[in-house]
Motif scaffolding. Structure first.
Motif, PDB file in Angstrom:
ATOM      1  N   ALA A  19       4.123   0.027  10.578  1.00  0.00           N
ATOM      2  CA  ALA A  19       4.970  -1.067  10.999  1.00  0.00           C
ATOM      3  C   ALA A  19       4.178  -2.068  11.813  1.00  0.00           C
ATOM      4  O   ALA A  19       3.367  -1.698  12.638  1.00  0.00           O
ATOM      5  CB  ALA A  19       6.129  -0.539  11.821  1.00  0.00           C
ATOM      6  N   GLN A  20       4.409  -3.362  11.536  1.00  0.00           N
ATOM      7  CA  GLN A  20       3.792  -4.350  12.392  1.00  0.00           C
ATOM      8  C   GLN A  20       4.359  -4.145  13.782  1.00  0.00           C
ATOM      9  O   GLN A  20       5.424  -3.565  13.951  1.00  0.00           O
ATOM     10  CB  GLN A  20       4.078  -5.758  11.876  1.00  0.00           C
ATOM     11  CG  GLN A  20       5.498  -6.217  12.032  1.00  0.00           C
ATOM     12  CD  GLN A  20       5.718  -7.589  11.428  1.00  0.00           C
ATOM     13  OE1 GLN A  20       6.061  -7.655  10.284  1.00  0.00           O
ATOM     14  NE2 GLN A  20       5.538  -8.646  12.155  1.00  0.00           N
ATOM     15  N   PRO A 177       1.037  -3.686   4.399  1.00  0.00           N
ATOM     16  CA  PRO A 177       1.875  -4.604   3.619  1.00  0.00           C
ATOM     17  C   PRO A 177       3.311  -4.641   4.106  1.00  0.00           C
ATOM     18  O   PRO A 177       3.841  -3.679   4.656  1.00  0.00           O
ATOM     19  CB  PRO A 177       1.790  -4.030   2.201  1.00  0.00           C
ATOM     20  CG  PRO A 177       1.507  -2.583   2.410  1.00  0.00           C
ATOM     21  CD  PRO A 177       0.658  -2.491   3.630  1.00  0.00           C
ATOM     22  N   ASN A 178       3.947  -5.805   3.924  1.00  0.00           N
ATOM     23  CA  ASN A 178       5.363  -6.010   4.230  1.00  0.00           C
ATOM     24  C   ASN A 178       6.058  -6.532   2.971  1.00  0.00           C
ATOM     25  O   ASN A 178       5.448  -7.245   2.168  1.00  0.00           O
ATOM     26  CB  ASN A 178       5.562  -7.036   5.344  1.00  0.00           C
ATOM     27  CG  ASN A 178       4.790  -6.744   6.616  1.00  0.00           C
ATOM     28  OD1 ASN A 178       4.568  -7.643   7.403  1.00  0.00           O
ATOM     29  ND2 ASN A 178       4.359  -5.515   6.824  1.00  0.00           N
ATOM     30  N   SER A 198       2.076   0.753   7.460  1.00  0.00           N
ATOM     31  CA  SER A 198       0.617   0.803   7.386  1.00  0.00           C
ATOM     32  C   SER A 198       0.145   2.191   6.984  1.00  0.00           C
ATOM     33  O   SER A 198       0.695   3.195   7.436  1.00  0.00           O
ATOM     34  CB  SER A 198       0.001   0.437   8.736  1.00  0.00           C
ATOM     35  OG  SER A 198      -1.395   0.604   8.685  1.00  0.00           O
ATOM     36  N   THR A 199      -0.883   2.225   6.138  1.00  0.00           N
ATOM     37  CA  THR A 199      -1.433   3.514   5.702  1.00  0.00           C
ATOM     38  C   THR A 199      -2.729   3.862   6.398  1.00  0.00           C
ATOM     39  O   THR A 199      -3.293   4.917   6.147  1.00  0.00           O
ATOM     40  CB  THR A 199      -1.709   3.492   4.194  1.00  0.00           C
ATOM     41  OG1 THR A 199      -2.574   2.401   3.887  1.00  0.00           O
ATOM     42  CG2 THR A 199      -0.419   3.354   3.417  1.00  0.00           C
ATOM     43  N   GLY A 200      -3.249   2.963   7.248  1.00  0.00           N
ATOM     44  CA  GLY A 200      -4.564   3.194   7.842  1.00  0.00           C
ATOM     45  C   GLY A 200      -5.619   2.373   7.124  1.00  0.00           C
ATOM     46  O   GLY A 200      -5.311   1.377   6.461  1.00  0.00           O
ATOM     47  N   PRO A 201      -6.908   2.742   7.245  1.00  0.00           N
ATOM     48  CA  PRO A 201      -7.987   1.967   6.620  1.00  0.00           C
ATOM     49  C   PRO A 201      -7.745   1.742   5.129  1.00  0.00           C
ATOM     50  O   PRO A 201      -7.270   2.626   4.424  1.00  0.00           O
ATOM     51  CB  PRO A 201      -9.222   2.837   6.867  1.00  0.00           C
ATOM     52  CG  PRO A 201      -8.895   3.596   8.116  1.00  0.00           C
ATOM     53  CD  PRO A 201      -7.420   3.874   8.032  1.00  0.00           C
ATOM     54  N   PHE A 202      -8.096   0.540   4.677  1.00  0.00           N
ATOM     55  CA  PHE A 202      -7.792   0.121   3.308  1.00  0.00           C
ATOM     56  C   PHE A 202      -8.372   1.069   2.266  1.00  0.00           C
ATOM     57  O   PHE A 202      -7.721   1.395   1.279  1.00  0.00           O
ATOM     58  CB  PHE A 202      -8.327  -1.300   3.087  1.00  0.00           C
ATOM     59  CG  PHE A 202      -7.931  -1.902   1.774  1.00  0.00           C
ATOM     60  CD1 PHE A 202      -6.643  -2.380   1.579  1.00  0.00           C
ATOM     61  CD2 PHE A 202      -8.828  -1.985   0.728  1.00  0.00           C
ATOM     62  CE1 PHE A 202      -6.264  -2.933   0.367  1.00  0.00           C
ATOM     63  CE2 PHE A 202      -8.461  -2.539  -0.485  1.00  0.00           C
ATOM     64  CZ  PHE A 202      -7.178  -3.015  -0.671  1.00  0.00           C
ATOM     65  N   PHE A 203      -9.629   1.523   2.468  1.00  0.00           N
ATOM     66  CA  PHE A 203     -10.283   2.359   1.471  1.00  0.00           C
ATOM     67  C   PHE A 203     -10.167   3.853   1.765  1.00  0.00           C
ATOM     68  O   PHE A 203     -10.634   4.672   0.967  1.00  0.00           O
ATOM     69  CB  PHE A 203     -11.762   1.980   1.361  1.00  0.00           C
ATOM     70  CG  PHE A 203     -11.982   0.594   0.824  1.00  0.00           C
ATOM     71  CD1 PHE A 203     -11.764   0.323  -0.527  1.00  0.00           C
ATOM     72  CD2 PHE A 203     -12.377  -0.436   1.649  1.00  0.00           C
ATOM     73  CE1 PHE A 203     -11.962  -0.956  -1.030  1.00  0.00           C
ATOM     74  CE2 PHE A 203     -12.579  -1.712   1.155  1.00  0.00           C
ATOM     75  CZ  PHE A 203     -12.373  -1.984  -0.191  1.00  0.00           C
ATOM     76  N   GLN A 211       0.983   8.023   8.968  1.00  0.00           N
ATOM     77  CA  GLN A 211       1.303   6.653   8.597  1.00  0.00           C
ATOM     78  C   GLN A 211       2.617   6.214   9.255  1.00  0.00           C
ATOM     79  O   GLN A 211       3.416   7.050   9.675  1.00  0.00           O
ATOM     80  CB  GLN A 211       1.428   6.538   7.080  1.00  0.00           C
ATOM     81  CG  GLN A 211       0.153   6.893   6.333  1.00  0.00           C
ATOM     82  CD  GLN A 211       0.372   6.951   4.839  1.00  0.00           C
ATOM     83  OE1 GLN A 211       1.390   6.493   4.329  1.00  0.00           O
ATOM     84  NE2 GLN A 211      -0.588   7.521   4.130  1.00  0.00           N
ATOM     85  N   ASP A 212       2.807   4.915   9.349  1.00  0.00           N
ATOM     86  CA  ASP A 212       4.048   4.352   9.889  1.00  0.00           C
ATOM     87  C   ASP A 212       4.829   3.668   8.778  1.00  0.00           C
ATOM     88  O   ASP A 212       4.248   2.959   7.945  1.00  0.00           O
ATOM     89  CB  ASP A 212       3.755   3.331  10.986  1.00  0.00           C
ATOM     90  CG  ASP A 212       3.313   3.983  12.279  1.00  0.00           C
ATOM     91  OD1 ASP A 212       3.521   5.200  12.425  1.00  0.00           O
ATOM     92  OD2 ASP A 212       2.770   3.272  13.135  1.00  0.00           O
TER      93      ASP A 212
END
Length: 253
Positions: A19-20, A177-178, A198-203, A211-212
């Protein structure tokens, strides 16, 4: 009705989301403020059920806290605007304070390009106190893609966050992403869903339990082109604040 069901399914398929922060809970549309005009918004977010203890980084608990953010955005050209944020917290036990400020320039694809979707890019940089966010200097890179099809509106913000000071500074870009989908129930009222996460680091995503995720049942009131009203109630997953109500009131001058 089929369109509504498809939108709901799409929202729940986006499962790896953080979450933002709960100061500006908003999925952006691609349009910028008209040149020479200024939009003033107040974001009021109340965490009904959140964290109850100071965490390992010294961040204060969020349970029962009211976040009040003032956002001022000025349009310079038909495709460029700049926004300024002033974050504030209201709560017991020393949690009432000015939190920090951000600046957000944004550019949009001009209408005369006649793209099939609205597209813009927002870059938001700023500072915040460590007692409210352990990542005290950060950059948000937010592409914005949206589309209105008859009574259905969809906006996707595939956001990336970078911390320059704090526990996430060496983690790289964080995938956050939202997504928003709404349906015009009447000419004035639109209802739908908003998803933040959010899942954490992109890669290298974090384990799912770290995760949130937040999903809001939300609405918009479109009674005057000079006014913006957005409201909603959201629930969070494992690490996000679990129960939040939000209200955005904006006025163009």
């Amino acid at each position: 009705m089929k369109k509504i069901y498809l939108l709901i399914i799409l929202l729940f398929l986006v499962v790896k989301l953080k979450a933002q922060n709960n100061y500006e809970i908003q999925v952006y549309g691609s349009e910028t403020v008209e040149p020479g005009r200024t939009m003033v918004e107040l974001h009021s977010n109340n965490t009904l059920s959140g964290s109850k203890f100071t965490d390992q980084f010294g961040m204060l608990p969020t349970n029962g806290v009211e976040h009040e953010t003032i956002e001022i955005t000025h349009g310079w050209t038909p495709w460029f605007e700049t926004g300024f944020y002033f974050f504030n917290s209201i709560g017991s036990d020393g949690r009432t304070a000015y939190v920090g400020s951000h600046i957000r320039p944004r550019v949009a694809a001009p209408e005369d390009w006649k793209w099939p979707v609205g597209v813009s890019l927002s870059l938001e940089f700023g500072f915040q106190k460590s007692a409210f966010d352990p990542n005290t200097a950060s950059l948000e890179i937010r592409p914005i893609i949206d589309k209105k099809i008859d009574k259905v509106y969809i906006s996707f913000n595939p956001t990336l966050d970078q911390s320059f000071k704090g526990p996430d500074q060496n983690r790289g870009l964080i995938w956050s992403p939202n997504l928003k989908a709404s349906y015009d129930v009447t000419k004035v009222v639109a209802l739908g869903f908003e998803y933040y996460g959010s899942t954490g680091p992109f890669f290298m995503p974090d384990p799912y339990k770290e995760q949130d995720h937040q999903i809001f049942v939300a609405g918009d009131l479109n009674f005057d082109p000079n006014w913006e009203v957005n409201f909603g109630y959201g629930i969070g997953s494992q690490t996000a604040d679990r129960s939040i109500i939000k209200l955005i009131i904006g006025r163009r001058f």
